[in-house]
Enzyme design. Structure first.
Site, PDB file in Angstrom:
ATOM      1  CG  PHE A   9      -2.257   0.707   0.923  1.00 58.48           C
ATOM      2  CD1 PHE A   9      -3.002   0.432  -0.216  1.00 58.48           C
ATOM      3  CD2 PHE A   9      -2.735   1.669   1.806  1.00 58.48           C
ATOM      4  CE1 PHE A   9      -4.202   1.094  -0.469  1.00 58.48           C
ATOM      5  CE2 PHE A   9      -3.938   2.332   1.575  1.00 58.48           C
ATOM      6  CZ  PHE A   9      -4.665   2.039   0.425  1.00 58.48           C
ATOM      7  CB  THR A  87       5.132  -5.886  -2.360  1.00 64.58           C
ATOM      8  OG1 THR A  87       5.509  -6.984  -3.201  1.00 64.58           O
ATOM      9  CG2 THR A  87       3.903  -6.265  -1.573  1.00 64.58           C
ATOM     10  CD  GLU A 137       0.101  -4.672 -20.397  1.00 60.67           C
ATOM     11  OE1 GLU A 137      -0.609  -5.469 -21.011  1.00 60.67           O
ATOM     12  OE2 GLU A 137       1.197  -4.267 -20.809  1.00 60.67           O
ATOM     13  CB  VAL A 140       7.230  -5.072 -18.953  1.00 56.92           C
ATOM     14  CG1 VAL A 140       8.174  -4.595 -20.055  1.00 56.92           C
ATOM     15  CG2 VAL A 140       7.740  -6.344 -18.323  1.00 56.92           C
ATOM     16  N   GLY A 142       5.472   0.101 -17.440  1.00 56.88           N
ATOM     17  CA  GLY A 142       4.400   0.860 -16.786  1.00 56.88           C
ATOM     18  C   GLY A 142       3.085   0.701 -17.524  1.00 56.88           C
ATOM     19  N   GLY A 195      13.458  13.915  -8.781  1.00 54.64           N
ATOM     20  CA  GLY A 195      12.708  12.727  -8.362  1.00 54.64           C
ATOM     21  C   GLY A 195      12.566  11.699  -9.470  1.00 54.64           C
ATOM     22  CD  GLU A 198      14.409   4.128  -6.826  1.00 54.50           C
ATOM     23  OE1 GLU A 198      14.923   3.570  -5.853  1.00 54.50           O
ATOM     24  OE2 GLU A 198      13.645   3.574  -7.616  1.00 54.50           O
ATOM     25  CE  LYS A 213      10.751  -1.871 -15.490  1.00 56.24           C
ATOM     26  NZ  LYS A 213      11.131  -0.454 -15.637  1.00 56.24           N
ATOM     27  N   GLY A 304       5.085   5.934 -12.578  1.00 58.96           N
ATOM     28  CA  GLY A 304       4.145   6.942 -12.090  1.00 58.96           C
ATOM     29  C   GLY A 304       2.997   6.261 -11.385  1.00 58.96           C
TER      30      GLY A 304
END
Lengths: 323, 166
Positions: A9, A87, A137, A140, A142, A195, A198, A213, A304
């Site tokens: 979460f 997660t 889906e 890979v 996004g 941002g 990382e 991926k 995102g």
């Protein structure tokens, strides 16, 4: 009534929950009634009767979930039709434990967790045996629609190979180096401040993330690859001069992941400036080579909160669409 | 095995000249692939350059040229390198003996034909774009393998282009 359990979460999990609240009407029109029956992450859990809106607000305000039952207990004991497993990626068996628990119960799983690369084949076999589905889906590219494109739309094609830009951070850094001819380290700091990269950018810039991926993509097109099989070179040694020299010949440089029967690698490559793969910014893109449909190109945002959540909802629709 | 050759001849601007070139090629079993008549590029002696490419076995091609040289002015003749690749090299390209690198890549089937090097500062890695041509895709593939081996040994990063095949 579709019963949903959300495991994880953080940003993506909350993004999914927020869309389930804000788009409830549209979603129910397409898949039928649903209810989130349990949520769990490392901070705690909630199950039974609760208001999804209030839990989102509580998690944001307090930084945790209200109850102490941990995620594995929730995964084992709650009654749900589909687990949304969002997660973070861990490259060992622990990364796929929740998914296995759900599949073993015969529940479907929708995930954005790239840990499926650890044992893709095993998970798929388990799902098949238990008559459940594992949808991935969001793992890979996004929201770039590539998995379903390969698995469904191109299901009857022979996929000769896939070549893609699967890491938005690297693509951003390379685009900026191309445009500004500034050193790698300077652009990396800029990306971190924004941002986009990382604090510890290792997994991105060394090509590890793209490699994971690629394992998922390769398995999707029937190449039983493991992470160790991928030849990986990152972008950290690229010089700004490399762009000047390449561009004089009509090329730019992009981190390209490619999978085919003869090649499994992630590496910086010369990409013709007029190729659609010379895509800019944080975008992800992929070129699929087929036997009967020629080349197919897709692109989209690779990361995102709501982009990834959208990919998750797309899998939800695919699982439960009523017509 | 037949190979692709290219030749440029200078012909007088009067009827029947082209035939003088084509006839020996055909008679020796050469297969003409293309003729490029550069009428707009007349030489000071009022001759017209004509570029002809043909396929023939190496031995026969030599015989063709021998015969042609008796008949017309042959300006240039050579094997046509059909496969081309450009590679970007990043690292200490100069300090690891660039001429050694090139010597080891070149052989009778493939050669480096273009090199563009930038050196930012002393001790900083330099960047080179190197173009290799070869007489066949297979020969090019082998040349690429040689480049990769040499560069691994010299700790130079090789950036390959994306080609049509994956």
């Amino acid at each position: 009534m579709i019963k949903i359990a959300i495991i994880g979460f953080g940003t993506v999990g909350q993004g999914v929950a927020e869309l389930l609240v804000s788009k409830k009407k549209e979603i129910e029109k397409k898949v039928g009634e649903f209810k989130v029956v349990a949520i769990a992450d490392l901070t705690g859990s909630i199950s039974g009767e609760f208001s999804l809106e209030e839990v989102i607000e509580f998690r944001k305000r307090t930084g945790r979930l209200p109850n102490n039952r941990n995620a594995i207990e929730i995964a084992e004991n709650e009654d749900y039709d589909v687990m949304i497993e969002v997660t973070t990626t861990r490259l060992d068996e622990s990364g796929i434990a929740y998914m296995k628990t759900a599949l073993n119960k015969g529940a479907n799983v929708i995930t954005s967790n790239k840990s499926i690369a650890v044992d893709f084949n095993g998970l798929m076999k388990l799902a098949e045996k238990k008559n459940a589905k594992l949808m991935y889906e969001a793992t890979v590219g996004g929201v770039m629609p590539i998995i379903r494109l390969l698995n469904s739309y191109l299901a009857l094609c022979d996929i000769l190979g896939v070549r893609g830009i699967l890491n938005g951070t690297c693509n951003y850094i390379l685009t900026r180096m191309e445009e500004e001819k500034l050193p790698y380290n300077q652009i990396l700091s800029e990306a971190q401040e924004m941002g986009i990269a990382e604090a510890n950018p290792k997994a991105d810039v060394e090509g590890i993330d793209a490699g994971i991926k690629l394992v998922i993509l390769a398995n999707t097109i029937g190449i039983p690859a493991k992470f160790e099989d991928i030849e990986i070179t990152g972008i950290n040694n690229i010089t700004p001069q490399a762009f000047s020299v390449a561009m004089a010949k009509g090329y730019t440089i992009r981190l390209i992941a490619e999978a085919s029967k003869r090649s499994l690698k992630v590496s910086p490559r010369l990409v013709p400036l007029n190729s659609p793969l010379a895509i800019k910014g944080t975008m992800n893109a992929a070129m699929i080579k087929t036997d009967t449909a020629g080349d197919i190109f897709v692109a989209g945002r690779g990361a995102g909160k709501f982009e990834t959540a959208t990919a998750i909802l797309s899998d939800l629709y695919e699982l439960f669409r009523t017509r | 095995m037949s190979e692709l050759f290219t030749l440029i001849v200078e012909l007088e601007d009067k009827p029947g000249q082209l035939l003088k070139v084509l006839e020996p090629i055909a008679r020796n079993g050469g297969n003409i692939v293309g003729i490029f008549h550069q009428r707009g590029k007349k030489t000071p002696l009022n001759r017209i350059p004509v570029e002809i490419s043909f396929r023939a076995e190496s031995k026969k091609a030599e015989k063709i040229i021998e015969e042609l040289q008796k008949e017309v002015l042959v300006r240039r003749f050579g094997k046509l390198r059909t496969a081309v690749i450009s590679l970007l090299l990043i690292g200490h390209v100069i300090h690891t003996d660039l001429s050694d690198t090139i010597k080891r890549v070149d052989n009778s089937d493939a050669e480096c034909v273009e090199l563009n090097v930038t050196m930012p500062e002393l001790n900083e890695p330099s960047t080179a774009m190197i173009t290799i041509t070869a007489k066949s895709e297979e020969a090019l593939e082998r040349a690429l393998e040689r480049v990769k081996e040499i560069c691994q040994e010299k700790k130079i990063m090789v950036i390959e282009p994306i080609n049509d095949e994956i």
